[in-house]
Design an enzyme around this catalytic site. Structure first.
Site, PDB file in Angstrom:
ATOM      1  N   LYS A  67       0.811  -1.223   0.000  1.00  0.00           N
ATOM      2  CA  LYS A  67       0.000   0.000   0.000  1.00  0.00           C
ATOM      3  C   LYS A  67       0.848   1.279   0.000  1.00  0.00           C
ATOM      4  CE  LYS A  67      -4.089  -2.053   2.123  1.00  0.00           C
ATOM      5  NZ  LYS A  67      -5.204  -1.875   3.040  1.00  0.00           N
ATOM      6  N   ASP A 124     -10.066   2.420   2.674  1.00  0.00           N
ATOM      7  CA  ASP A 124     -10.263   1.665   3.918  1.00  0.00           C
ATOM      8  C   ASP A 124     -11.031   2.499   4.952  1.00  0.00           C
ATOM      9  OD1 ASP A 124      -8.997  -0.722   3.106  1.00  0.00           O
ATOM     10  OD2 ASP A 124      -7.022   0.115   3.533  1.00  0.00           O
TER      11      ASP A 124
HETATM   12  O1  SKM Z   1      -7.724  -2.388   1.513  1.00  0.00           O
HETATM   13  C1  SKM Z   1      -8.239  -3.655   1.197  1.00  0.00           C
HETATM   14  C2  SKM Z   1      -7.878  -4.034  -0.219  1.00  0.00           C
HETATM   15  O2  SKM Z   1      -8.414  -3.094  -1.122  1.00  0.00           O
HETATM   16  C3  SKM Z   1      -8.411  -5.410  -0.573  1.00  0.00           C
HETATM   17  C4  SKM Z   1      -8.258  -6.417   0.498  1.00  0.00           C
HETATM   18  C5  SKM Z   1      -8.429  -7.834   0.150  1.00  0.00           C
HETATM   19  O3  SKM Z   1      -8.758  -8.130  -0.991  1.00  0.00           O
HETATM   20  O4  SKM Z   1      -8.241  -8.696   1.035  1.00  0.00           O
HETATM   21  C6  SKM Z   1      -8.015  -6.057   1.813  1.00  0.00           C
HETATM   22  C7  SKM Z   1      -7.731  -4.664   2.220  1.00  0.00           C
HETATM   23  O5  SKM Z   1      -6.333  -4.488   2.393  1.00  0.00           O
END
Ligand code: SKM
Length: 276
Positions: A65, A102
């Site tokens: 991220k 988020d």
């Molecule tokens: O922020 C979210 C991400 O966009 C998708 C995600 C997932 O697919 O497990 C989890 C989070 O980190």
């Protein structure tokens, strides 16, 4: 055909393909949403060359991220202040845009599952000062909480976040976590304690007002020990699955042009998959 994907390392556990696949089908869109394992050392190049991978955008999960924040040409306030990007898309001019959804996901979950949860907002207690806490602190500041008490086992990490986000955050040491529940309106667990395979969160809820709302960002298991204990004493509880569902909404809208709805049917679909 427009294509998006979730990227991370590891990523195969992700439920994002199920979520977006459900919406593509529901809205009759001829798009695709896949899953790509991107190790951190390849992430910057990958994000900067999404079109070469036939992608109009992607979700970004751990551990990339911060790299996605670096890769984006333009980022919104949420992403910049949180210091992480979880949603990327190519805009009309070909620029790579990044957002952090988020925080929106956290708020959307509470708004849907516990309407009026932020009516009383004198004091929120946030446990944990890791990456996930940053989005939660930003979200609670958006909703104008009067006091946000940040408690972490390593105080220095909490202090660094307090310094970054400023007022109304106050830090407190881990040993005070049960006492700090006095007059608390919202309790949020952002630590991994209580997650399947991790140690339980050791917290005495005796001082927590019965009107307080309790939420956990962990969703495996759905009913963490914290949520079960809070529910048993009459507190309203909100599990973490809704945050995952709601954070997906803005990305889908950017990539596929429709603002999708988080329905009970979608939630059931993910729950069914988790049981397997
Ligand atoms: O922020 C979210 C991400 O966009 C998708 C995600 C997932 O697919 O497990 C989890 C989070 O980190």
């Amino acid at each position: 055909m427009r294509k998006a994907a979730v990227t991370g390392h590891p990523v195969k556990h992700s439920r994002s393909p199920l979520i977006h696949g459900y919406w593509l089908k529901t809205y009759g869109i001829e798009g695709k949403y896949g899953l790509v394992d991107v190790p951190p050392h390849e992430a910057l190049t990958f994000f900067k060359s999404l079109p070469e991978h036939q992608l109009v955008g992607c979700n970004v999960t751990i551990p990339n991220k911060e790299i996605a924040l670096e890769a984006a040409d333009i980022v919104d306030d949420a992403a910049r202040e949180i210091g992480a990007v979880n949603t990327l898309w190519i805009d009309e001019t070909g620029k790579l845009q990044g957002s952090n959804t988020d925080a929106v996901g956290f708020l959307g979950n509470l708004d849907q599952a516990a309407p009026g949860w932020d009516t009383r907002k004198a004091k929120a207690v946030v446990l944990g000062a890791g990456g996930a806490a940053r989005a939660i602190l930003w979200a609670l500041k958006q909703r104008n909480y009067q006091e946000i008490v940040l408690i972490n086992r390593t105080l220095e990490k909490a202090e660094a976040l307090q310094h970054h986000f400023g007022k109304p955050i106050r830090t407190s040491v881990w040993e005070t976590r049960s006492e700090e529940l006095e007059n608390c309106d919202l309790l949020v667990n952002t630590t991994a304690l209580g997650m399947t395979g991790q140690r339980p969160l050791d917290l005495d809820l005796d001082r927590l007002p019965s009107t307080a709302v309790v939420t956990d960002i962990v969703y495996t298991p759905l009913m963490t020990d914290l949520l079960a204990a809070a529910k048993a004493r009459g507190n309203q509880v909100v599990d973490g699955l809704g945050m995952l569902l709601h954070q997906a909404v803005p990305g889908f809208e950017k990539w596929f042009g429709i603002h999708p709805v988080v329905t009970p049917e979608l939630r059931s679909l993910i729950l069914k998959d988790m049981d397997q």
